[in-house]
Design a protein around this motif. Structure first.
Motif, PDB file in Angstrom:
ATOM      1  N   ASP A 140     -10.369  27.978  32.463  1.00  0.00           N
ATOM      2  CA  ASP A 140      -9.228  27.573  31.630  1.00  0.00           C
ATOM      3  C   ASP A 140      -9.392  26.158  31.092  1.00  0.00           C
ATOM      4  OD1 ASP A 140      -7.877  29.976  32.101  1.00  0.00           O
ATOM      5  OD2 ASP A 140      -6.980  29.210  33.956  1.00  0.00           O
ATOM      6  N   PHE A 143      -8.224  25.386  27.533  1.00  0.00           N
ATOM      7  CA  PHE A 143      -6.792  25.631  27.414  1.00  0.00           C
ATOM      8  C   PHE A 143      -6.000  24.522  28.103  1.00  0.00           C
ATOM      9  CE2 PHE A 143      -8.827  29.800  27.129  1.00  0.00           C
ATOM     10  CZ  PHE A 143      -8.277  30.278  25.950  1.00  0.00           C
ATOM     11  N   ASP A 144      -6.448  24.110  29.289  1.00  0.00           N
ATOM     12  CA  ASP A 144      -5.759  23.038  30.013  1.00  0.00           C
ATOM     13  C   ASP A 144      -5.895  21.694  29.307  1.00  0.00           C
ATOM     14  OD1 ASP A 144      -5.054  24.936  31.866  1.00  0.00           O
ATOM     15  OD2 ASP A 144      -6.499  24.290  33.398  1.00  0.00           O
ATOM     16  N   THR A 150      -4.004  30.501  23.607  1.00  0.00           N
ATOM     17  CA  THR A 150      -3.955  31.951  23.713  1.00  0.00           C
ATOM     18  C   THR A 150      -3.187  32.522  22.521  1.00  0.00           C
ATOM     19  OG1 THR A 150      -1.881  31.949  24.961  1.00  0.00           O
ATOM     20  CG2 THR A 150      -3.933  31.752  26.232  1.00  0.00           C
TER      21      THR A 150
END
Length: 245
Positions: A140, A143-144, A150
């Motif tokens: 992730d 994304f983090d 997403t």
């Protein structure tokens, strides 16, 4: 470009000397901001991330190597994409020269993309880059770091980029994330830079900004997309067969 003003040497000298004051103001301000940046608070990384590298799977701590500082450039390339970002590539063209010195000054630098390593390495070879390019496909991480999103986040408008919630319609964006590792192995996020924050790493712009025509980004998009190409795709570059095209 505006019509140049042609003047005698003494007038030319005075004008340039006066302008030098502004240049010095900018230099001092840049130094001040850099000092303020080093005083920003840190965020402890409490999550494990695994990256796919040419040497096999590695954790975030492994990307530091022997150094205590790590710079990550987030390259805009998701899985199953053959659309290589000209802007990210433009910036990456400037890394190897600097990296000859960074690695000897307690700084490691890696380029991370979500695309699997098997999709990254042929492009890296095509571009002739030597820096480490790794994949965060199995984690992730992007994304983090708020540079990838997403489908659910995009649909809900819950996309945060450059410290602002804004509507974003693409899965991956560029950015820089800086980390520090202490003697106990704890990792901290110390600074992030997004959007045009990566421009200081593009020294081609520094050269252009000294020229009469400057960046010459006059449309239709009024940015680097007006003229920047992958360095093997400029019109005057001989075309050779390449499996990555």
């Amino acid at each position: 470009m505006s019509k140049p003003k042609i003047v005698p040497q003494d007038e030319w000298f005075r004008a340039h000397k006066e302008h030098l004051k502004r240049e010095k103001e900018l230099t001092r301000l840049r130094d001040k901001i850099a000092a303020e940046r080093r005083e920003l608070p840190w965020l402890k990384i409490r999550k494990d991330y695994v990256f796919e590298t040419e040497a096999g799977p590695k954790d975030l701590v492994d990307l530091f190597g022997k150094n205590s500082q790590l710079i990550v450039y987030h390259f805009m390339l998701g899985p199953d994409s053959n659309r290589y970002c000209e802007g990210c590539s433009f910036l990456c063209d400037h890394i190897d020269g600097a990296n000859q010195h960074l690695r000897h000054h307690d700084v490691s630098l890696v380029v991370v993309a979500r695309a699997p390593l098997a999709e990254l390495l042929p492009f890296k070879t095509r571009m002739g880059w030597k820096f480490d390019m790794v994949s965060s496909f199995a984690s992730d991480f992007n994304f983090d770091m708020q540079v990838s999103y997403t489908d659910k986040q995009i649909a809900a408008g819950e996309t945060v980029y450059n410290f602002e919630t804004r509507p974003i319609t693409i899965r991956d964006l560029p950015g820089i994330s800086v980390f520090f590792k202490d003697d106990a192995g704890n990792i901290f996020l110390t600074f992030v830079s997004r959007a045009r924050g990566g421009e200081p790493l593009i020294t081609t712009y520094d050269y252009l900004d000294m020229t009469p025509k400057g960046r010459n980004e006059n449309g239709p998009y009024y940015g680097m997309i007006d003229w920047v190409r992958l360095h093997d795709e400029y019109e005057d570059i001989p075309k050779h067969g390449n499996c990555c095209h």
